[in-house]
Design a protein around this motif. Structure first.
Motif, mmCIF file in Angstrom:
data_model
loop_
_atom_site.group_PDB
_atom_site.id
_atom_site.type_symbol
_atom_site.label_atom_id
_atom_site.label_comp_id
_atom_site.label_asym_id
_atom_site.label_seq_id
_atom_site.Cartn_x
_atom_site.Cartn_y
_atom_site.Cartn_z
ATOM 1 N N ALA A 27 51.604 48.725 43.148
ATOM 2 C CA ALA A 27 51.423 48.422 44.574
ATOM 3 C C ALA A 27 52.216 47.194 45.007
ATOM 4 N N MET A 28 52.978 46.595 44.081
ATOM 5 C CA MET A 28 53.696 45.361 44.396
ATOM 6 C C MET A 28 54.741 45.555 45.498
ATOM 7 N N GLN A 29 55.423 46.692 45.479
ATOM 8 C CA GLN A 29 56.438 46.932 46.506
ATOM 9 C C GLN A 29 55.793 47.048 47.879
ATOM 10 N N ASP A 30 54.620 47.678 47.922
ATOM 11 C CA ASP A 30 53.900 47.774 49.197
ATOM 12 C C ASP A 30 53.496 46.392 49.695
ATOM 13 N N LEU A 31 53.146 45.503 48.779
ATOM 14 C CA LEU A 31 52.770 44.142 49.159
ATOM 15 C C LEU A 31 53.945 43.422 49.805
ATOM 16 N N GLU A 32 55.137 43.659 49.282
ATOM 17 C CA GLU A 32 56.327 43.008 49.818
ATOM 18 C C GLU A 32 56.768 43.614 51.151
ATOM 19 N N GLU A 33 56.626 44.948 51.282
ATOM 20 C CA GLU A 33 57.159 45.631 52.469
ATOM 21 C C GLU A 33 56.116 45.821 53.571
ATOM 22 N N HIS A 34 54.859 46.117 53.191
ATOM 23 C CA HIS A 34 53.809 46.368 54.191
ATOM 24 C C HIS A 34 52.517 45.667 53.764
ATOM 25 N N PRO A 35 52.489 44.345 53.811
ATOM 26 C CA PRO A 35 51.308 43.608 53.338
ATOM 27 C C PRO A 35 50.029 43.957 54.085
ATOM 28 N N GLU A 36 50.159 44.454 55.321
ATOM 29 C CA GLU A 36 48.967 44.808 56.091
ATOM 30 C C GLU A 36 48.241 46.013 55.493
ATOM 31 N N ASN A 37 48.918 46.772 54.628
ATOM 32 C CA ASN A 37 48.314 47.951 54.008
ATOM 33 C C ASN A 37 47.786 47.673 52.601
ATOM 34 N N VAL A 38 47.782 46.396 52.220
ATOM 35 C CA VAL A 38 47.419 46.037 50.851
ATOM 36 C C VAL A 38 46.193 45.129 50.832
ATOM 37 N N ALA A 39 45.247 45.478 49.959
ATOM 38 C CA ALA A 39 44.080 44.616 49.730
ATOM 39 C C ALA A 39 44.459 43.614 48.651
ATOM 40 N N ARG A 40 44.594 42.356 49.047
ATOM 41 C CA ARG A 40 44.983 41.278 48.144
ATOM 42 C C ARG A 40 43.969 40.145 48.258
ATOM 43 N N TRP A 41 43.664 39.512 47.155
ATOM 44 C CA TRP A 41 42.657 38.449 47.123
ATOM 45 C C TRP A 41 41.333 38.958 47.708
ATOM 46 N N PHE A 42 41.047 40.238 47.501
ATOM 47 C CA PHE A 42 39.867 40.848 48.120
ATOM 48 C C PHE A 42 38.558 40.298 47.558
ATOM 49 N N LYS A 43 38.624 39.664 46.398
ATOM 50 C CA LYS A 43 37.419 39.074 45.816
ATOM 51 C C LYS A 43 36.786 38.048 46.760
ATOM 52 N N LEU A 44 37.624 37.416 47.585
ATOM 53 C CA LEU A 44 37.125 36.403 48.518
ATOM 54 C C LEU A 44 36.152 36.981 49.533
ATOM 55 N N HIS A 45 36.259 38.280 49.814
ATOM 56 C CA HIS A 45 35.375 38.902 50.783
ATOM 57 C C HIS A 45 33.931 38.970 50.297
ATOM 58 N N LEU A 46 33.718 38.823 48.980
ATOM 59 C CA LEU A 46 32.364 38.894 48.441
ATOM 60 C C LEU A 46 31.751 37.522 48.196
ATOM 61 N N HIS A 47 32.558 36.469 48.220
ATOM 62 C CA HIS A 47 32.012 35.149 47.922
ATOM 63 C C HIS A 47 30.911 34.784 48.915
ATOM 64 N N PRO A 48 29.725 34.406 48.440
ATOM 65 C CA PRO A 48 28.640 34.015 49.357
ATOM 66 C C PRO A 48 28.898 32.657 49.986
ATOM 67 N N ALA A 49 28.235 32.403 51.101
ATOM 68 C CA ALA A 49 28.424 31.145 51.824
ATOM 69 C C ALA A 49 28.018 29.939 50.990
ATOM 70 N N THR A 50 27.105 30.130 50.022
ATOM 71 C CA THR A 50 26.645 29.012 49.200
ATOM 72 C C THR A 50 27.755 28.452 48.316
ATOM 73 N N MET A 51 28.857 29.198 48.163
ATOM 74 C CA MET A 51 29.961 28.722 47.331
ATOM 75 C C MET A 51 30.973 27.907 48.113
ATOM 76 N N LEU A 52 30.884 27.916 49.423
ATOM 77 C CA LEU A 52 31.853 27.186 50.237
ATOM 78 C C LEU A 52 31.704 25.690 50.015
ATOM 79 N N SER A 53 32.819 25.046 49.814
ATOM 80 C CA SER A 53 32.806 23.603 49.582
ATOM 81 C C SER A 53 33.989 22.976 50.298
#
Length: 595
Positions: free
Chosen positions: A78-104
């Protein structure tokens, strides 16, 4: 580095355990085959499609690309898609699950999380990458294990899947991963409770670190810490060595987790490049993103803070831009250009964790995770810790893939025998009225069928924050329900008995609060609803009794216990009662609270 071998012959049933570490930037998988009469051996998957471009083959990029909401490719493909169409790529998606208690602050709250592709949910992304990782693990297993294809086919429906997660993740995040694992066909809805397990990244890392380091420093009562410096989280746990033969460890205080790590350095460098190129002919989002990617893969691992100048390769750009310090397609960056990005994250780690290390009198620190590979990070930590007589234990080459293989080693040799509660846990109950405690809500007192005065919304503490829990600690919660026998027949009551819910709350602060809800039923500030234990009471109808109440009244009463199992890496519960003198037991469904 050689894979880890057990020092004992395995005499249990034939089985396979697969551990998956889905990191913010990269993912890794390890597995162990338990052959009856043989010695289990961990193996890290090192063959990934297109993987020759990345590291030593033990990791694969955590990216997933889509086309009109449908899966297109995963990882390196999926690397080429990241370079050419980043809007179609889920990247750093782990951040979407981080709970608010982890914010610092200051980094996390201002960090822009890349959006998911339109029409794609976080559960779908995890399901897609899980399926990809498992399919390639199967191929690697079949090639590297004797009779691998037959063995995998024979054991496929009983494979135990272990998912490594940040210390700061809780039952809410586990619920999303569980649904994704079912959707990816790693487990089924029926067997997920037995075959899907969770382990914190720092606990997995300590298993790896202890297995692969020279342990002369580790003696009975030694206090040490493992700090896992990952892509988007920094996890820290402090342990005390209970014994060395067999090796046994206890957490001495609650593990910690903050939202910080390698990607925050990448983003800071990208901001610096934007400022430097603003208003020039290279002020183009694609060019800047490409430069940031080169920094991440090539320059960041080499930065040591010693050299005065560093070169950033611009790839296809070969022109000269003297005013921008670009010659032959290479930008010259000074130590002062790069150091602030690293220091921002390093200072956050020092502020969050070093006080605990000193207070707990830790003697050693093991650094793991991708960011721990950084020469500059290690050098700064060495200086700061040495000043407090704390030694960094050299870990050789284990730091990059600690979580996946460490989770597998943990299955073979359970080093950690006790964990510390990260919060004060308890239930929201209808408590017997005590004037000293509940006077402010005296007007809300009700007399119930058993004749007792009770008040709603009270917090009933089960486990206090910081309590060290031995093994899988069970907290037995005695409950009973009562109904007026004069206004309800037994047959009516049987029809009414069904599913009841017990809400489980976490209190992050100090002390023990009196209330968890206000008089209107709203959750009070500082309280966190983490799940509801759903119990089917129709199973305990055999334990129904008629009791004498005040002033000649009679009421039905049923007594039962809810056993909540703490101490492990996931919450479990059972319902227990006696029916005509015979002990009975059934499972309780743990329903996570999704905010």
């Amino acid at each position: 580095m050689a894979d880890y071998y057990s020092d004992k012959v395995y005499d249990g049933p034939e089985s396979i355990v697969v551990a998956i570490d889905i990191g913010t930037t990269n993912s890794a998988v390890a597995f162990v085959y338990f052959p009856p009469g043989g010695r289990p051996r961990t193996q890290v998957v090192t063959h990934w499609p297109g993987g020759s471009r990345f590291n030593d083959g033990s990791k694969t990029p955590s990216i997933v690309s889509y086309e009109k909401g449908k899966l297109k490719a995963c990882a390196a493909q999926a690397m080429q898609d990241l370079e050419e169409h980043p809007e179609n790529v889920a990247r750093w998606f782990k951040l979407h699950l981080h709970p608010a208690t982890m914010l610092s602050p200051p980094v996390s709250q201002t960090f822009e999380v890349p959006p998911l592709p339109v029409g794609v949910t976080i559960e779908e992304v995890y399901a897609d990458i899980m399926k990809y990782l498992m399919e390639n693990t199967k191929r690697f297993f079949e090639k590297t294990v004797p009779s691998g294809s037959e063995t995998w086919g024979r054991l496929r429906d009983t494979i135990v899947v272990v998912l490594a997660t940040p210390n700061g993740w809780d039952i809410r995040e586990q619920a999303v991963l569980r649904k994704a694992a079912i959707k990816a066909s790693l487990v089924t809805d029926e067997n997920a409770g037995q075959l899907l397990q969770f382990v914190t990244e720092s606990e997995a890392s300590v298993h790896y670190a202890i297995a692969y380091t020279q342990n002369e420093w580790l003696k009975k009562n030694t206090i040490f810490s493992v700090i896992d410096c990952g892509g988007s989280t920094i996890d820290a746990t402090i342990y005390r060595c209970v014994s060395t033969d067999p090796l046994s460890l206890k957490e001495v205080c609650p593990s910690e987790c903050i939202q910080a790590g390698g990607i925050f350095i990448d983003r800071e460098v990208e901001r610096m490049l934007k400022q430097r190129l603003h208003g020039t002919e290279l002020d183009d989002p694609d060019i800047i993103r490409g430069m940031a990617n080169v920094f991440e893969t090539e320059l960041k691992p080499e930065f040591d803070g010693v050299t005065d100048e560093y070169s950033l390769n611009l790839g296809v750009l070969k022109e000269n831009y003297p005013s921008l310090r670009i010659h032959n397609g290479k930008m010259t960056l000074s130590d002062q250009d790069l150091r602030p990005a690293f220091d921002l994250v390093i200072n956050q780690i020092i502020t969050s964790y070093f006080k605990s290390l000193i207070e707990r009198r830790a003697k050693n620190v093991i650094l793991v995770g991708g960011l721990a590979d950084s020469p500059y990070v290690r050098h700064v930590f060495w200086k700061k810790l040495a000043a407090k007589n704390i030694e960094i234990i050299p870990g050789g080459g284990f730091v990059n893939k600690a979580a996946a293989e460490g989770a597998i080693i943990g299955c073979i040799k359970q080093f950690v025998v006790a964990r510390a509660a990260k919060a004060t846990f308890g239930g929201c109950v209808r408590q017997k009225y005590e004037k000293k405690l509940h006077y402010q809500r005296r007007h809300a007192v009700h007399v119930y069928a058993d004749g007792k005065q009770r008040v709603d919304g009270a917090f009933h503490m089960w486990i206090k924050k910081g309590t060290v829990l031995q093994g899988t600690f069970a907290y037995k919660l005695p409950y009973h329900l009562a109904w007026d026998a004069t206004s309800m027949s037994e047959s009516e009551l049987i029809r009414k008995l069904g599913v009841v819910g017990i809400e489980v709350f976490a209190w992050e602060g100090d002390g023990i609060p009196t209330w968890c809800k206000d008089e209107q039923g709203g959750v009070l500030k500082g309280m966190r609803l983490i799940c509801t234990l759903k119990a089917d009471l129709s199973a305990i109808i055999g334990g129904l009794q008629i009791n004498n109440g005040p002033r000649g009244t009679k009421f039905y009463r049923v007594d039962y216990n809810v056993c909540v199992y703490f101490g492990g890496t996931q919450l479990c519960a059972k319902l227990q009662w006696r029916e005509k003198g015979v002990f009975r037991e059934s499972q309780v469904t743990v329903m996570p609270y999704i905010s």
